[in-house]
Design a protein around this motif. Structure first.
Motif, PDB file in Angstrom:
ATOM      1  N   GLU A  17     -16.827 -19.606 -22.983  1.00 46.98           N
ATOM      2  CA  GLU A  17     -17.899 -20.032 -23.729  1.00 46.98           C
ATOM      3  C   GLU A  17     -18.177 -19.128 -24.810  1.00 46.98           C
ATOM      4  O   GLU A  17     -19.198 -19.469 -25.471  1.00 46.98           O
ATOM      5  N   ALA A  18     -17.389 -18.208 -24.791  1.00 42.16           N
ATOM      6  CA  ALA A  18     -17.810 -17.197 -25.746  1.00 42.16           C
ATOM      7  C   ALA A  18     -17.858 -17.476 -27.233  1.00 42.16           C
ATOM      8  O   ALA A  18     -16.860 -18.520 -27.879  1.00 42.16           O
ATOM      9  N   ALA A  19     -18.939 -17.056 -27.985  1.00 41.90           N
ATOM     10  CA  ALA A  19     -18.942 -17.073 -29.409  1.00 41.90           C
ATOM     11  C   ALA A  19     -17.784 -16.746 -30.251  1.00 41.90           C
ATOM     12  O   ALA A  19     -17.251 -17.559 -31.351  1.00 41.90           O
ATOM     13  N   TRP A  20     -16.813 -15.728 -29.805  1.00 43.70           N
ATOM     14  CA  TRP A  20     -15.825 -15.156 -30.727  1.00 43.70           C
ATOM     15  C   TRP A  20     -14.387 -16.161 -30.455  1.00 43.70           C
ATOM     16  O   TRP A  20     -13.649 -15.959 -30.952  1.00 43.70           O
ATOM     17  N   ASN A  21     -14.480 -17.142 -29.537  1.00 46.39           N
ATOM     18  CA  ASN A  21     -13.599 -18.242 -29.199  1.00 46.39           C
ATOM     19  C   ASN A  21     -13.590 -19.441 -29.922  1.00 46.39           C
ATOM     20  O   ASN A  21     -12.784 -20.447 -29.815  1.00 46.39           O
ATOM     21  N   THR A  22     -14.578 -19.461 -30.970  1.00 48.83           N
ATOM     22  CA  THR A  22     -14.447 -20.851 -31.657  1.00 48.83           C
ATOM     23  C   THR A  22     -13.226 -21.219 -32.548  1.00 48.83           C
ATOM     24  O   THR A  22     -12.952 -22.335 -32.762  1.00 48.83           O
ATOM     25  N   GLY A  23     -12.394 -20.245 -32.868  1.00 48.16           N
ATOM     26  CA  GLY A  23     -11.511 -20.434 -33.396  1.00 48.16           C
ATOM     27  C   GLY A  23      -9.926 -20.249 -32.625  1.00 48.16           C
ATOM     28  O   GLY A  23      -9.006 -20.218 -33.404  1.00 48.16           O
ATOM     29  N   ALA A  40     -24.804 -28.755 -20.561  1.00 45.22           N
ATOM     30  CA  ALA A  40     -23.424 -29.180 -20.895  1.00 45.22           C
ATOM     31  C   ALA A  40     -23.255 -30.001 -21.933  1.00 45.22           C
ATOM     32  O   ALA A  40     -23.961 -30.848 -22.317  1.00 45.22           O
ATOM     33  N   PRO A  41     -22.123 -29.941 -22.769  1.00 41.60           N
ATOM     34  CA  PRO A  41     -20.833 -29.072 -22.553  1.00 41.60           C
ATOM     35  C   PRO A  41     -20.754 -27.633 -22.803  1.00 41.60           C
ATOM     36  O   PRO A  41     -19.988 -27.112 -22.475  1.00 41.60           O
ATOM     37  N   ALA A  42     -21.996 -27.283 -23.323  1.00 42.54           N
ATOM     38  CA  ALA A  42     -22.271 -25.786 -23.943  1.00 42.54           C
ATOM     39  C   ALA A  42     -22.162 -24.927 -22.605  1.00 42.54           C
ATOM     40  O   ALA A  42     -21.299 -23.967 -22.603  1.00 42.54           O
ATOM     41  N   ASP A  43     -23.005 -25.407 -21.471  1.00 45.59           N
ATOM     42  CA  ASP A  43     -23.039 -24.560 -20.145  1.00 45.59           C
ATOM     43  C   ASP A  43     -21.771 -25.136 -19.408  1.00 45.59           C
ATOM     44  O   ASP A  43     -22.035 -26.319 -19.025  1.00 45.59           O
ATOM     45  N   THR A  44     -20.900 -24.341 -19.210  1.00 40.88           N
ATOM     46  CA  THR A  44     -19.769 -24.845 -18.579  1.00 40.88           C
ATOM     47  C   THR A  44     -19.910 -24.524 -17.123  1.00 40.88           C
ATOM     48  O   THR A  44     -18.981 -24.690 -16.292  1.00 40.88           O
ATOM     49  N   GLN A  45     -20.677 -23.628 -16.575  1.00 44.33           N
ATOM     50  CA  GLN A  45     -20.888 -23.148 -15.319  1.00 44.33           C
ATOM     51  C   GLN A  45     -22.076 -23.759 -14.727  1.00 44.33           C
ATOM     52  O   GLN A  45     -22.356 -23.072 -13.408  1.00 44.33           O
ATOM     53  N   GLN A  46     -22.324 -24.807 -14.723  1.00 48.68           N
ATOM     54  CA  GLN A  46     -23.437 -25.596 -13.707  1.00 48.68           C
ATOM     55  C   GLN A  46     -22.845 -25.648 -12.489  1.00 48.68           C
ATOM     56  O   GLN A  46     -23.760 -25.135 -11.572  1.00 48.68           O
ATOM     57  N   ASP A  47     -21.779 -26.102 -12.134  1.00 52.16           N
ATOM     58  CA  ASP A  47     -21.301 -26.643 -10.719  1.00 52.16           C
ATOM     59  C   ASP A  47     -21.098 -25.034 -10.047  1.00 52.16           C
ATOM     60  O   ASP A  47     -21.472 -25.147  -8.958  1.00 52.16           O
ATOM     61  N   ARG A  89     -34.471 -21.392  -8.121  1.00 50.22           N
ATOM     62  CA  ARG A  89     -33.744 -22.051  -9.421  1.00 50.22           C
ATOM     63  C   ARG A  89     -32.718 -21.315  -9.927  1.00 50.22           C
ATOM     64  O   ARG A  89     -32.441 -19.998  -9.576  1.00 50.22           O
ATOM     65  N   HIS A  90     -31.832 -21.980 -10.888  1.00 50.19           N
ATOM     66  CA  HIS A  90     -30.810 -21.203 -11.423  1.00 50.19           C
ATOM     67  C   HIS A  90     -30.753 -21.782 -12.904  1.00 50.19           C
ATOM     68  O   HIS A  90     -31.008 -22.923 -13.319  1.00 50.19           O
ATOM     69  N   HIS A  91     -30.037 -20.812 -13.960  1.00 53.44           N
ATOM     70  CA  HIS A  91     -29.807 -21.598 -15.367  1.00 53.44           C
ATOM     71  C   HIS A  91     -28.880 -20.655 -15.974  1.00 53.44           C
ATOM     72  O   HIS A  91     -28.773 -19.275 -15.293  1.00 53.44           O
ATOM     73  N   HIS A  92     -28.420 -20.710 -17.030  1.00 49.95           N
ATOM     74  CA  HIS A  92     -27.605 -19.973 -18.075  1.00 49.95           C
ATOM     75  C   HIS A  92     -28.880 -19.179 -18.768  1.00 49.95           C
ATOM     76  O   HIS A  92     -29.860 -19.304 -18.917  1.00 49.95           O
ATOM     77  N   GLU A  93     -28.309 -17.937 -19.099  1.00 51.18           N
ATOM     78  CA  GLU A  93     -29.176 -16.859 -19.683  1.00 51.18           C
ATOM     79  C   GLU A  93     -28.801 -16.530 -20.950  1.00 51.18           C
ATOM     80  O   GLU A  93     -27.991 -17.325 -21.522  1.00 51.18           O
ATOM     81  N   VAL A  94     -29.491 -15.824 -21.781  1.00 55.32           N
ATOM     82  CA  VAL A  94     -29.525 -15.890 -23.298  1.00 55.32           C
ATOM     83  C   VAL A  94     -28.195 -15.486 -24.051  1.00 55.32           C
ATOM     84  O   VAL A  94     -27.704 -16.055 -24.723  1.00 55.32           O
ATOM     85  N   ALA A  95     -27.493 -14.643 -23.158  1.00 53.47           N
ATOM     86  CA  ALA A  95     -26.244 -14.044 -23.981  1.00 53.47           C
ATOM     87  C   ALA A  95     -25.195 -14.968 -23.993  1.00 53.47           C
ATOM     88  O   ALA A  95     -25.026 -16.020 -23.026  1.00 53.47           O
ATOM     89  N   THR A  96     -24.120 -14.969 -24.898  1.00 56.87           N
ATOM     90  CA  THR A  96     -22.921 -15.794 -24.930  1.00 56.87           C
ATOM     91  C   THR A  96     -22.205 -15.204 -23.809  1.00 56.87           C
ATOM     92  O   THR A  96     -22.446 -14.535 -22.883  1.00 56.87           O
ATOM     93  N   ALA A  97     -21.080 -16.119 -23.679  1.00 58.15           N
ATOM     94  CA  ALA A  97     -19.870 -15.713 -22.776  1.00 58.15           C
ATOM     95  C   ALA A  97     -20.403 -15.373 -21.084  1.00 58.15           C
ATOM     96  O   ALA A  97     -19.844 -14.893 -20.484  1.00 58.15           O
ATOM     97  N   GLY A  98     -21.081 -16.561 -20.831  1.00 57.90           N
ATOM     98  CA  GLY A  98     -21.405 -16.794 -19.446  1.00 57.90           C
ATOM     99  C   GLY A  98     -22.199 -16.056 -18.603  1.00 57.90           C
ATOM    100  O   GLY A  98     -22.137 -15.580 -17.302  1.00 57.90           O
ATOM    101  N   GLN A  99     -23.430 -15.600 -19.244  1.00 54.88           N
ATOM    102  CA  GLN A  99     -24.707 -14.996 -18.572  1.00 54.88           C
ATOM    103  C   GLN A  99     -25.395 -16.063 -17.822  1.00 54.88           C
ATOM    104  O   GLN A  99     -25.615 -17.012 -18.276  1.00 54.88           O
ATOM    105  N   ALA A 100     -26.120 -15.587 -16.592  1.00 56.32           N
ATOM    106  CA  ALA A 100     -26.551 -16.292 -15.851  1.00 56.32           C
ATOM    107  C   ALA A 100     -27.583 -15.663 -14.831  1.00 56.32           C
ATOM    108  O   ALA A 100     -27.738 -14.480 -14.670  1.00 56.32           O
ATOM    109  N   GLU A 101     -28.615 -16.521 -14.330  1.00 58.20           N
ATOM    110  CA  GLU A 101     -29.506 -15.956 -13.384  1.00 58.20           C
ATOM    111  C   GLU A 101     -29.765 -17.142 -12.287  1.00 58.20           C
ATOM    112  O   GLU A 101     -30.208 -18.145 -12.577  1.00 58.20           O
TER     113      GLU A 101
END
Length: 474
Positions: free
Chosen positions: A155-161, A183-190, A208-220
């Motif tokens: 998911e990380a921003a540094w992997n666009t290229g 999704a598809p930005a949030d890849t970790q729903q499942d 509840r659960h959700h993606h958090e603010v940071a890039t690279a798969g932060q969750a709560e």
């Protein structure tokens, strides 16, 4: 649950092994496993022996024999083992049958017992919001001639290229752009949903659960509040299930406060309140944020003792990579309603009288939850007993975005310690509130300070990779 009920559960679920667990000074779990056929009533009466000298911060080799005493109210079936295994949380006792004063779980229970002796209330409730990252790859090394870390995430921003994906499909999470995208930005729903399913199977009520603010798969993932020790037990269960579910998905989860430079870190915002029977003591209609005087005094205790508290709620050198201005880091020792830039926030959206609470936003998940929750309760109770009014001491309320204040205005606001060493110094200078009711002992605090000072020194004396960027060409 009685011993007989536990034994009956073992039989009904065809349990093959019983895993007895305790928690060390740093908040890490350890375990010894017995075949179910070796577990009977005597096991719960006499406990399970182990070597305390092999646990950092516990006992010397000359007095190493210790005993785990199982808690029949803290059991669940391990969702990860191939052989059906029941997990049982334990307290630590000496061979003479006395509570071990360095046992974090016993300290949490003593804090609850102390509350009941004060006449203030009957129960304290806690609810941590423990954030974490999920990475696809992690590598690190720290030696005499090398030091580095490297993490990666699809998911990380540094992997666009990046080309190695076999066709980059884009939809990467921008830096500081990861708050609740679909999704598809949030890849970790499942993955998060599977964690929630296992948490609920183990007896934790997920909210509840959700993606958090940071890039690279932060969750709560948020779970339901409970009493102090039960919530600490639930947090240990939560971290165990998060770590192992990520592993099953071929990923790795970390609760490290600041694993990435330049993006949001992971905190553990702790909601807390006190009840007297069924009566909430923090609510008073018409008060500031509908808070009672009791709640305000509790806040006063938290903020007054915050520098010392942080040695227990943020007990790692990495904690202070997160506790810097910006990135929503709660470094400002003020309180405010609905304001995430304050160390103490009072939630005001959709809050009922029984849901009225305060949120201490500074802690992170390197904390030992038994010690951190106990210390927060004792700080708050000290505030109530001594009527520490945060308004009179300049701790707010401050209903502004603190990061937008002028430099002159910011000078009026006290901040958290800037390093683990500073926090430990604050704890050494201000620890009497922890000694109330003999919850913590001076011997425990002295041992804890020595243990953590050695840890801080081990980081301070090592060469940092960025120093090569700054100084190698001097």
């Amino acid at each position: 649950m009685s011993v007989q009920n536990v034994l009956q559960t073992i039989k009904e679920n065809n349990v093959e092994f019983v895993d007895f667990r305790f928690v060390d000074l740093s908040g890490k779990a350890h375990h010894i496993t017995l075949p179910a056929g070796e577990v009977d009533e005597d096991t719960f009466v006499n406990g399970v022996a182990f070597d305390g000298s092999s646990i950092p911060g516990f006992r010397g080799i000359e007095e190493s024999d210790m005993v785990m005493m199982p808690d029949t109210e803290a059991t669940y079936i391990d969702p990860f083992t191939s052989h059906v295994t029941m997990i049982v949380m334990c307290n630590i006792f000496t061979p003479e049958g006395e509570r071990y004063e360095r046992d974090p779980r016993s300290i949490a229970q003593k804090a609850e017992e102390y509350l009941q002796t004060t006449g203030i209330g009957t129960a304290a409730f806690f609810a941590p919001e423990s954030e974490f990252f999920v990475f696809d790859d992690v590598r690190y090394e720290s030696g005499q001639n090398t030091s580095f870390y490297s993490v990666d995430s699809e998911e990380a921003a540094w992997n666009t290229g990046r080309k190695e994906e076999g066709g980059n499909l884009g939809f990467k999470i921008r830096q500081k752009g990861g708050y609740v995208p679909v999704a598809p930005a949030d890849t970790q729903q499942d993955l998060r949903s599977e964690i929630c399913r296992l948490l609920e199977e183990s007896g934790i009520r997920v909210e509840r659960h959700h993606h958090e603010v940071a890039t690279a798969g932060q969750a709560e993932i948020n779970f339901r509040f409970d009493s102090l020790t039960k919530t600490a037990d639930n947090l240990m269960k939560y971290k165990y299930i998060v770590h192992n579910t990520a592993r099953q998905y071929g990923k790795v989860a970390t609760f490290m406060p600041k694993p990435l430079f330049g993006d949001n870190g992971s905190g553990m915002h702790v909601h807390q309140s006190i009840f007297d029977g069924d009566t909430p003591l923090f609510y008073e209609k018409g008060g500031y944020a509908n808070l009672s005087e009791t709640a305000l005094y509790y806040i006063g205790g938290i903020l007054r003792h915050a520098p010392a508290l942080i040695a227990l709620t943020n007990p790692s050198s990495n904690s202070f990579k997160r506790l810097v201005p910006g990135y929503e880091a709660p470094v400002n020792l003020v309180f405010s309603k609905g304001n995430r830039s304050a160390a103490v926030r009072i939630p005001v959206a959709a809050v009922t009288p029984k849901g009225c609470r305060i949120e201490f936003r500074t802690p992170d998940s390197t904390a030992n939850p038994y010690l951190a929750f106990a210390a927060m309760l004792l700080a708050g109770l000290d505030g109530i007993k001594n009527k520490i009014d945060p308004r009179a001491l300049g701790y707010g309320p401050l209903d502004k975005n603190i990061y937008d204040l002028s430099d002159e205005e910011k000078k009026e606001i006290r901040s958290v310690p800037a390093s683990l060493e500073e926090a430990l110094d604050a704890l050494e200078a201000d620890c009497d509130f922890l000694l109330q009711g003999d919850v913590f002992t001076k011997e425990f605090i002295d041992n804890y300070l020595a243990f953590k000072r050695a840890e801080a020194k081990s980081v301070a004396i090592r060469v940092h990779p960025h120093e090569y960027s700054l100084y190698f060409d001097c």
